[in-house]
Design a protein around this motif. Structure first.
Motif, PDB file in Angstrom:
ATOM      1  N   THR A   1      55.415  15.464  52.463  1.00 53.47           N
ATOM      2  CA  THR A   1      55.884  16.432  52.845  1.00 53.47           C
ATOM      3  C   THR A   1      57.416  15.275  54.211  1.00 53.47           C
ATOM      4  N   MET A   2      56.822  14.399  54.770  1.00 53.79           N
ATOM      5  CA  MET A   2      57.854  13.785  55.538  1.00 53.79           C
ATOM      6  C   MET A   2      59.369  13.604  55.011  1.00 53.79           C
ATOM      7  N   ALA A   5      61.250  25.842  68.963  1.00 55.09           N
ATOM      8  CA  ALA A   5      61.058  24.796  68.705  1.00 55.09           C
ATOM      9  C   ALA A   5      59.635  25.130  68.045  1.00 55.09           C
ATOM     10  N   ALA A   6      58.538  25.908  68.485  1.00 53.27           N
ATOM     11  CA  ALA A   6      57.114  26.214  68.027  1.00 53.27           C
ATOM     12  C   ALA A   6      57.211  26.742  66.469  1.00 53.27           C
ATOM     13  N   LEU A   7      58.228  27.522  66.641  1.00 52.09           N
ATOM     14  CA  LEU A   7      58.306  28.378  65.348  1.00 52.09           C
ATOM     15  C   LEU A   7      58.679  27.489  64.168  1.00 52.09           C
ATOM     16  N   ALA A   8      59.608  26.291  65.177  1.00 55.33           N
ATOM     17  CA  ALA A   8      60.213  25.653  64.109  1.00 55.33           C
ATOM     18  C   ALA A   8      59.154  24.466  62.905  1.00 55.33           C
ATOM     19  N   MET A   9      57.885  23.913  64.130  1.00 51.62           N
ATOM     20  CA  MET A   9      57.606  23.358  63.776  1.00 51.62           C
ATOM     21  C   MET A   9      56.169  23.521  63.644  1.00 51.62           C
ATOM     22  N   VAL A  49      57.232  23.305  59.403  1.00 52.10           N
ATOM     23  CA  VAL A  49      56.590  22.007  59.131  1.00 52.10           C
ATOM     24  C   VAL A  49      55.169  22.138  58.773  1.00 52.10           C
ATOM     25  N   ALA A  50      54.193  22.872  59.728  1.00 54.31           N
ATOM     26  CA  ALA A  50      53.218  22.898  59.310  1.00 54.31           C
ATOM     27  C   ALA A  50      52.784  23.617  58.503  1.00 54.31           C
ATOM     28  N   HIS A  72      61.840  13.935  65.486  1.00 53.64           N
ATOM     29  CA  HIS A  72      59.991  12.568  65.487  1.00 53.64           C
ATOM     30  C   HIS A  72      58.858  13.537  65.263  1.00 53.64           C
ATOM     31  N   VAL A  73      58.882  14.880  65.640  1.00 51.93           N
ATOM     32  CA  VAL A  73      57.590  15.658  66.312  1.00 51.93           C
ATOM     33  C   VAL A  73      56.756  16.025  64.884  1.00 51.93           C
ATOM     34  N   PRO A  74      57.828  16.603  64.104  1.00 46.01           N
ATOM     35  CA  PRO A  74      58.031  16.770  62.356  1.00 46.01           C
ATOM     36  C   PRO A  74      56.555  16.731  61.922  1.00 46.01           C
TER      37      PRO A  74
END
Lengths: 311, 291
Positions: free
Chosen positions: B204-205, B176-180, B183-184, B78-80
């Motif tokens: 994006t979603m 996770a920071a890299l993955a997110m 997404v950013a 859900h964070v993405p």
């Protein structure tokens, strides 16, 4: 005189639509340059090209004697602009917005200097209120404050009085006159209202459908001897007859329905009124035309006027 | 560039919308923690049912480390979506409010502007993950205590000694920071193509949802593209919780079962970031600002 803005054959096309067509003009140092045109004439597109928001399809722009395409940053550092509605960040205060855009313009002022700037546009008392609580007029004034915060040599204002009440319009006009006369700034101001430009501009450019119609000094353009006056009376036929038979005949331009148009010196309007009263014709309305639309009719239909209008 | 970056951060953290994601995360994690605190033992017994018949498990299974793992599994899907709320609004939001034309009439480089905006969204993403870490890991450690961590993989279970867990979370959160931030970067790129925030956020979603489906569906046709989808690699953080075994099939403390997999996934995510941000810079440099 030194040319501050030099635009040559500027063109912008969107597919088959040409928004600005081979437009050339120059703004001299110290000018208040009125940029007139109806909505959709290409004013905003031209201004956006001057501010590097839009890439021209063709043509050349030089500002401060530097090509804009290669000296964008140097030029924008000395330029302040309000482009259409001056939208700022609604969740920030006027003070924070001013400080933020000042830093983007490369200046960092003291708190007192920021407050002085807000004072200049009449917002000092609301400096720390969020902009979302501001009226359109206040936002407009803040936009002008942002345009001036880095003390630019050139100020570009696109329809700066849009959405302002009469007092707001008068305040902006006085500010522009002060900037021009006292601060010796060069100002390019666009508008679709001839009356607005007439009171501040030293030189004027009129464009239509992206093309230059007229460019020259405001003095000549707003020559009082070429004022169009629209007349309405209780008896149009009698008035027309009397005018044709009198010295006013040479001034008659058009007669449609209940309207009679004359081109004359506006100082002679009282004399015309007196004559009509003397002929026992009741004057319902006698007014100068100021709308740009009417002016366009005058410029495009009366070719003679354009020819005699020198640069 | 530094000034632009500072200004972008100032704008992000002065905007009320920014805190929606923090509030949502607080509520989500709080709910999971409350549920596990009240009915956790029952949940643990249910999950461990298969193992309880073969193994005797002692100690505090429902400890802070285990709870954090559950929270991350639930939350990192859900964070993405929360990150898309901010990243996909970065340019389109400015275009929508009209501030983009004012910004771009200032003496700032367009490429620097794009990079500063992206870096600011990276800082926001990292701060969001730090917030997740504070709540999911540290708060769970306080509420549930610490012990060895027992987690189940698809065909085996992993027992990680208590002293061997913390660095794995540090690694997992960095990954996770890299993955997110990937997404950013995607949201950021899509935000160039619209003059309202809704379109890029939904786009994006949608890309994330469709890519996640493709990554998880085991269909030969999709298997060809799976290795290249960023969503396939976003879940590689879980590899930090798998240990290598020695010839006696004993877990080696401080080891990772598939370090190469982590490196490959990190590289693929980095390539995605470079492509997305690079494309955004090239497109924005030539873009006419007509908003």
């Amino acid at each position: 005189m030194q040319s501050l803005i030099q635009v040559s054959s500027l063109t912008k096309k969107y597919g088959s639509f040409t928004a600005v067509n081979e437009l050339s003009f120059s703004v001299q140092k110290g000018d208040v340059y009125g940029f007139l045109g109806q909505n959709g004439a290409g004013k905003s597109t031209t201004i956006r090209m001057l501010m590097t928001l839009i890439e021209p399809t063709a043509g050349d722009i030089r500002i401060f004697d530097l090509p804009l395409s290669t000296h964008r940053k140097e030029i924008l550092r000395q330029t302040g602009a309000v482009i259409e509605k001056p939208e700022v960040y609604p969740y920030l205060s006027a003070y924070d917005n001013l400080r933020l855009f000042a830093r983007l313009s490369g200046v960092k002022l003291s708190r007192a200097q920021y407050m002085q700037q807000l004072e200049q546009v009449g917002l000092a008392s609301r400096a720390h209120d969020k902009v979302k609580t501001f009226s359109q007029g206040m936002k407009q004034r803040l936009g002008i404050g942002i345009a001036l915060v880095h003390n630019p040599q050139l100020i570009v204002l696109d329809e700066p009085t849009n959405g302002l009440d009469p007092q707001g319009i008068a305040d902006i006009r006085n500010l522009l006159l002060w900037l021009s006369r006292e601060q010796k700034k060069t100002i390019l101001i666009s508008s679709h209202l001839l009356s607005e430009i007439e009171q501040v501009a030293t030189r004027v450019l009129i464009i239509d459908k992206g093309k230059k119609l007229v460019e020259g000094s405001a003095e000549e353009l707003f020559d009082p001897s070429k004022t169009i006056v629209e007349l309405q009376t209780n008896d149009t036929a009698a008035a027309r007859e009397r005018l044709i038979a009198s010295n006013w005949a040479a001034h008659l331009r058009e007669s449609t329905g209940n309207n009679i148009k004359l081109q004359m010196n506006r100082n002679d309007i009282p004399a015309l009124n007196r004559d009509l009263v003397q002929w026992q014709i009741d004057v319902l309305s006698l007014q100068q035309q100021h709308s740009l639309e009417d002016y366009f009719l005058q410029v495009t239909a009366g070719k003679k006027h354009v020819d005699t209008f020198s640069n | 560039m530094w000034t632009l970056f500072q200004i972008e951060l100032f704008k992000i953290f002065r905007r009320p919308r920014t805190y929606i994601a923090f509030a949502a995360i607080t509520a989500l994690i709080g709910m999971v923690q409350l549920g596990l605190k009240v009915d956790g033992q029952e949940y643990a017994s249910f999950v461990m049912a298969d193992f309880n018949s073969s193994f005797a498990l002692e100690g505090n299974l429902l400890n802070g480390y285990f709870v954090c793992f559950i929270v991350l599994q639930l939350l990192l899907v859900h964070v993405p979506l929360l990150i898309a709320l901010i990243a996909a609004d970065m340019i389109s939001g400015e275009a929508n409010t009209g501030t983009l034309r004012l910004l771009m009439s200032k003496p700032v480089s367009r490429v620097e502007f794009i990079l500063a905006k992206y870096l600011a969204s990276v800082v926001y993403t990292i701060m969001l993950l730090v917030w997740v870490a504070l709540q999911a890991l540290f708060l769970s450690m306080l509420i549930f205590g610490t012990d060895d961590m027992f987690i189940m993989k698809s065909s085996y279970a992993v027992l990680i000694k208590s002293g061997d867990v913390f660095w794995r979370y540090a690694g997992a959160f960095c990954f996770a920071a890299l993955a997110m931030t990937t997404v950013a970067a995607l949201g950021f790129l899509l935000s160039l193509f619209a003059e309202n925030s809704i379109g890029p956020i939904v786009a994006t979603m949608s890309v994330i949802i469709v890519s996640t489906l493709l990554s998880t569906m085991n269909i030969p046709l999709f298997n060809l593209v799976k290795p290249y989808l960023f969503t396939t690699h976003m879940i590689t953080w879980k590899e930090f919780f798998d240990l290598r075994v020695n010839e006696l099939n004993e877990a080696i403390p401080g080891s990772l079962a598939y370090p190469e997999k982590i490196k490959t996934s990190a590289l693929i995510l980095l390539i995605h970031i470079v492509v997305f941000v690079g494309a955004a810079a090239v497109i924005f440099k030539r873009k006419d600002i007509v908003s």
